[in-house]
Motif scaffolding. Structure first.
Motif, PDB file in Angstrom:
ATOM      1  N   ALA A  17     -12.818  81.751 -59.528  1.00 40.28           N
ATOM      2  CA  ALA A  17     -14.048  81.700 -59.006  1.00 40.28           C
ATOM      3  C   ALA A  17     -14.298  80.384 -58.156  1.00 40.28           C
ATOM      4  CB  ALA A  17     -15.174  81.799 -59.912  1.00 40.28           C
ATOM      5  N   GLY A  18     -13.574  79.437 -58.672  1.00 40.42           N
ATOM      6  CA  GLY A  18     -13.587  77.898 -58.028  1.00 40.42           C
ATOM      7  C   GLY A  18     -12.900  77.910 -56.678  1.00 40.42           C
ATOM      8  N   ARG A  19     -12.045  78.878 -56.473  1.00 41.21           N
ATOM      9  CA  ARG A  19     -11.454  78.699 -55.154  1.00 41.21           C
ATOM     10  C   ARG A  19     -12.019  79.575 -54.055  1.00 41.21           C
ATOM     11  NH1 ARG A  19      -5.214  80.704 -57.237  1.00 41.21           N
ATOM     12  NH2 ARG A  19      -4.877  78.727 -58.679  1.00 41.21           N
ATOM     13  N   LEU A  20     -13.079  80.180 -54.591  1.00 39.84           N
ATOM     14  CA  LEU A  20     -14.131  81.004 -53.712  1.00 39.84           C
ATOM     15  C   LEU A  20     -13.358  82.080 -52.931  1.00 39.84           C
ATOM     16  CD1 LEU A  20     -16.407  78.482 -52.302  1.00 39.84           C
ATOM     17  CD2 LEU A  20     -16.943  80.137 -53.942  1.00 39.84           C
ATOM     18  N   ALA A  21     -12.234  83.029 -53.828  1.00 36.99           N
ATOM     19  CA  ALA A  21     -11.579  83.802 -53.266  1.00 36.99           C
ATOM     20  C   ALA A  21     -11.818  85.112 -53.945  1.00 36.99           C
ATOM     21  CB  ALA A  21     -10.066  83.441 -53.415  1.00 36.99           C
ATOM     22  N   GLY A  22     -12.651  85.339 -54.464  1.00 40.03           N
ATOM     23  CA  GLY A  22     -12.845  86.454 -55.163  1.00 40.03           C
ATOM     24  C   GLY A  22     -11.989  87.168 -56.268  1.00 40.03           C
ATOM     25  N   LEU A  23     -11.575  88.364 -56.460  1.00 43.65           N
ATOM     26  CA  LEU A  23     -10.790  88.887 -57.530  1.00 43.65           C
ATOM     27  C   LEU A  23      -9.221  88.450 -57.118  1.00 43.65           C
ATOM     28  CD1 LEU A  23     -12.182  92.426 -58.302  1.00 43.65           C
ATOM     29  CD2 LEU A  23     -12.444  90.354 -59.394  1.00 43.65           C
ATOM     30  N   ALA A  24      -9.011  88.389 -55.737  1.00 43.59           N
ATOM     31  CA  ALA A  24      -7.738  88.026 -55.485  1.00 43.59           C
ATOM     32  C   ALA A  24      -7.455  86.419 -56.058  1.00 43.59           C
ATOM     33  CB  ALA A  24      -7.374  87.867 -53.968  1.00 43.59           C
ATOM     34  N   GLY A  25      -8.458  85.687 -56.043  1.00 40.19           N
ATOM     35  CA  GLY A  25      -8.267  84.208 -56.587  1.00 40.19           C
ATOM     36  C   GLY A  25      -7.946  84.250 -58.133  1.00 40.19           C
ATOM     37  N   ILE A  26      -8.738  85.237 -58.787  1.00 40.32           N
ATOM     38  CA  ILE A  26      -8.406  85.416 -60.203  1.00 40.32           C
ATOM     39  C   ILE A  26      -7.097  85.975 -60.693  1.00 40.32           C
ATOM     40  CG2 ILE A  26      -9.398  86.614 -62.288  1.00 40.32           C
ATOM     41  CD1 ILE A  26     -12.329  86.541 -60.872  1.00 40.32           C
ATOM     42  N   SER A  27      -6.482  87.051 -59.621  1.00 40.94           N
ATOM     43  CA  SER A  27      -5.566  87.690 -59.827  1.00 40.94           C
ATOM     44  C   SER A  27      -4.410  86.529 -59.649  1.00 40.94           C
ATOM     45  CB  SER A  27      -5.292  88.645 -58.924  1.00 40.94           C
ATOM     46  OG  SER A  27      -4.108  89.390 -59.052  1.00 40.94           O
ATOM     47  N   GLU A  28      -4.350  85.621 -58.521  1.00 40.56           N
ATOM     48  CA  GLU A  28      -3.523  84.511 -58.621  1.00 40.56           C
ATOM     49  C   GLU A  28      -3.466  83.702 -59.727  1.00 40.56           C
ATOM     50  OE1 GLU A  28      -2.702  80.805 -55.294  1.00 40.56           O
ATOM     51  OE2 GLU A  28      -3.437  82.770 -54.669  1.00 40.56           O
ATOM     52  N   ALA A  29      -4.805  83.053 -60.110  1.00 37.98           N
ATOM     53  CA  ALA A  29      -4.790  82.278 -61.037  1.00 37.98           C
ATOM     54  C   ALA A  29      -4.289  82.674 -62.506  1.00 37.98           C
ATOM     55  CB  ALA A  29      -6.149  81.720 -61.243  1.00 37.98           C
ATOM     56  N   ALA A  30      -4.278  84.196 -62.857  1.00 36.07           N
ATOM     57  CA  ALA A  30      -4.032  84.670 -63.853  1.00 36.07           C
ATOM     58  C   ALA A  30      -2.629  85.154 -63.924  1.00 36.07           C
ATOM     59  CB  ALA A  30      -5.025  85.881 -64.351  1.00 36.07           C
ATOM     60  N   SER A  31      -2.234  85.179 -62.922  1.00 38.35           N
ATOM     61  CA  SER A  31      -0.730  85.772 -62.635  1.00 38.35           C
ATOM     62  C   SER A  31      -0.684  87.221 -63.134  1.00 38.35           C
ATOM     63  CB  SER A  31       0.201  85.111 -63.332  1.00 38.35           C
ATOM     64  OG  SER A  31       0.321  83.713 -62.780  1.00 38.35           O
ATOM     65  N   LEU A  32      -1.878  87.936 -62.707  1.00 33.93           N
ATOM     66  CA  LEU A  32      -1.839  89.288 -63.034  1.00 33.93           C
ATOM     67  C   LEU A  32      -1.992  90.247 -61.815  1.00 33.93           C
ATOM     68  CD1 LEU A  32      -4.567  89.312 -65.990  1.00 33.93           C
ATOM     69  CD2 LEU A  32      -2.122  89.888 -66.345  1.00 33.93           C
ATOM     70  N   PRO A  33      -1.631  91.581 -61.922  1.00 36.06           N
ATOM     71  CA  PRO A  33      -2.038  92.440 -60.614  1.00 36.06           C
ATOM     72  C   PRO A  33      -3.559  92.670 -60.519  1.00 36.06           C
ATOM     73  CG  PRO A  33      -0.712  93.469 -62.415  1.00 36.06           C
ATOM     74  CD  PRO A  33      -1.070  92.134 -63.014  1.00 36.06           C
ATOM     75  N   ALA A  34      -3.842  92.881 -59.357  1.00 34.67           N
ATOM     76  CA  ALA A  34      -5.329  92.975 -59.110  1.00 34.67           C
ATOM     77  C   ALA A  34      -5.925  94.192 -59.546  1.00 34.67           C
ATOM     78  CB  ALA A  34      -5.376  93.161 -57.467  1.00 34.67           C
ATOM     79  N   TRP A  35      -5.017  95.336 -59.837  1.00 34.75           N
ATOM     80  CA  TRP A  35      -5.711  96.362 -60.609  1.00 34.75           C
ATOM     81  C   TRP A  35      -6.080  96.114 -62.336  1.00 34.75           C
ATOM     82  CZ3 TRP A  35      -3.399  98.107 -65.079  1.00 34.75           C
ATOM     83  CH2 TRP A  35      -2.333  97.646 -65.531  1.00 34.75           C
ATOM     84  N   ALA A  36      -5.208  95.039 -62.869  1.00 33.18           N
ATOM     85  CA  ALA A  36      -5.363  94.598 -64.064  1.00 33.18           C
ATOM     86  C   ALA A  36      -6.747  93.826 -64.012  1.00 33.18           C
ATOM     87  CB  ALA A  36      -4.501  94.051 -64.543  1.00 33.18           C
ATOM     88  N   VAL A  37      -6.990  92.734 -63.180  1.00 36.47           N
ATOM     89  CA  VAL A  37      -7.915  92.195 -62.973  1.00 36.47           C
ATOM     90  C   VAL A  37      -9.275  92.718 -62.939  1.00 36.47           C
ATOM     91  CG1 VAL A  37      -9.236  90.178 -61.846  1.00 36.47           C
ATOM     92  CG2 VAL A  37      -6.790  89.784 -62.346  1.00 36.47           C
ATOM     93  N   SER A  38      -9.258  93.919 -62.070  1.00 35.79           N
ATOM     94  CA  SER A  38     -10.563  94.856 -61.744  1.00 35.79           C
ATOM     95  C   SER A  38     -10.872  95.556 -63.069  1.00 35.79           C
ATOM     96  CB  SER A  38     -10.128  95.627 -60.610  1.00 35.79           C
ATOM     97  OG  SER A  38     -10.902  96.453 -60.386  1.00 35.79           O
ATOM     98  N   ARG A  39      -9.860  95.998 -63.796  1.00 33.77           N
ATOM     99  CA  ARG A  39      -9.940  96.748 -64.965  1.00 33.77           C
ATOM    100  C   ARG A  39     -10.700  95.844 -65.789  1.00 33.77           C
ATOM    101  NH1 ARG A  39      -5.465 100.537 -66.793  1.00 33.77           N
ATOM    102  NH2 ARG A  39      -6.172 101.651 -64.996  1.00 33.77           N
ATOM    103  N   LEU A  40     -10.300  94.515 -66.062  1.00 37.59           N
ATOM    104  CA  LEU A  40     -10.652  93.872 -67.060  1.00 37.59           C
ATOM    105  C   LEU A  40     -12.202  93.397 -66.780  1.00 37.59           C
ATOM    106  CD1 LEU A  40      -7.720  91.536 -67.796  1.00 37.59           C
ATOM    107  CD2 LEU A  40      -8.988  92.798 -69.653  1.00 37.59           C
ATOM    108  N   MET A  41     -12.145  92.951 -65.492  1.00 39.45           N
ATOM    109  CA  MET A  41     -13.820  92.441 -65.048  1.00 39.45           C
ATOM    110  C   MET A  41     -14.870  93.802 -65.551  1.00 39.45           C
ATOM    111  SD  MET A  41     -13.387  89.268 -64.339  1.00 39.45           S
ATOM    112  CE  MET A  41     -14.683  88.827 -63.208  1.00 39.45           C
ATOM    113  N   GLY A  42     -14.374  94.925 -65.223  1.00 41.92           N
ATOM    114  CA  GLY A  42     -15.267  96.223 -65.352  1.00 41.92           C
ATOM    115  C   GLY A  42     -15.342  96.385 -66.680  1.00 41.92           C
ATOM    116  N   THR A  43     -14.426  96.174 -67.614  1.00 45.94           N
ATOM    117  CA  THR A  43     -14.385  96.493 -68.970  1.00 45.94           C
ATOM    118  C   THR A  43     -15.371  95.532 -69.538  1.00 45.94           C
ATOM    119  OG1 THR A  43     -12.160  97.419 -69.028  1.00 45.94           O
ATOM    120  CG2 THR A  43     -13.155  97.011 -70.962  1.00 45.94           C
ATOM    121  N   PHE A  44     -15.162  94.362 -69.388  1.00 43.65           N
ATOM    122  CA  PHE A  44     -16.006  93.154 -70.032  1.00 43.65           C
ATOM    123  C   PHE A  44     -17.069  92.659 -69.159  1.00 43.65           C
ATOM    124  CE2 PHE A  44     -12.004  93.372 -72.152  1.00 43.65           C
ATOM    125  CZ  PHE A  44     -12.189  93.761 -73.277  1.00 43.65           C
ATOM    126  N   PRO A  45     -18.423  93.046 -69.205  1.00 43.74           N
ATOM    127  CA  PRO A  45     -19.322  92.622 -68.301  1.00 43.74           C
ATOM    128  C   PRO A  45     -19.681  91.045 -68.439  1.00 43.74           C
ATOM    129  CG  PRO A  45     -20.203  94.641 -69.355  1.00 43.74           C
ATOM    130  CD  PRO A  45     -18.933  94.093 -69.929  1.00 43.74           C
TER     131      PRO A  45
END
Length: 141
Positions: A17-45
């Motif tokens: 979020a600090g990178r202001l790059a959306g889910l792609a920024g989270i995906s890069e920071a977490a070293s996870l694929p974008a689909w996994a980040v999207s699923r986690l964000m949807g599963t845990f409000p």
């Protein structure tokens, strides 16, 4: 599936979020694929809530930096220099350097027209004036 340490993922949400790059920024920071980040964000409000708070903090930091640049500022840089003398002893000196950054009038105009639209509107090159009413003994000056 992907195994995820939630504490580390939470740190990645804040960093992304600090990178202001959306889910792609989270995906890069977490070293996870974008689909996994999207699923986690949807599963845990709660993660989405943390993400929005981190975005708000990042936006405040960007606005503060823009305001500082618009009005000008003084930046002090400190540099430590270590020299070895002929006798082998190390001598440390600190050197401070002040740098003055000039105000940016274009950035000032942008900030004012976006934050106070009714007061500072720029329509068809009509220059807006600010009126200051002075009362009391100061009015006679």
């Amino acid at each position: 599936g992907v195994a995820v340490d939630m504490n580390m993922f939470l740190d990645s949400v804040i960093e992304g979020a600090g990178r202001l790059a959306g889910l792609a920024g989270i995906s890069e920071a977490a070293s996870l694929p974008a689909w996994a980040v999207s699923r986690l964000m949807g599963t845990f409000p709660a993660l989405m809530s943390v993400y929005h708070e981190a975005i708000d903090q990042s936006i405040l930091m960007v606005e503060a930096a823009a305001i500082k640049a618009a009005i000008g500022m003084k930046v002090t840089n400190t540099r430590r220099m270590v020299k070895t003398g002929e006798d082998g002893r190390k001598m440390t000196t600190l050197e401070k350097q002040d740098k003055h950054i000039m105000p940016d009038p274009a950035l000032s105009k942008l900030l004012l027209t976006n934050r106070m639209k009714s007061r500072y509107k720029d329509t068809e090159d009509v220059k807006q004036a600010v009126q200051i009413n002075v009362y009391g003994p100061e009015a006679d000056l």
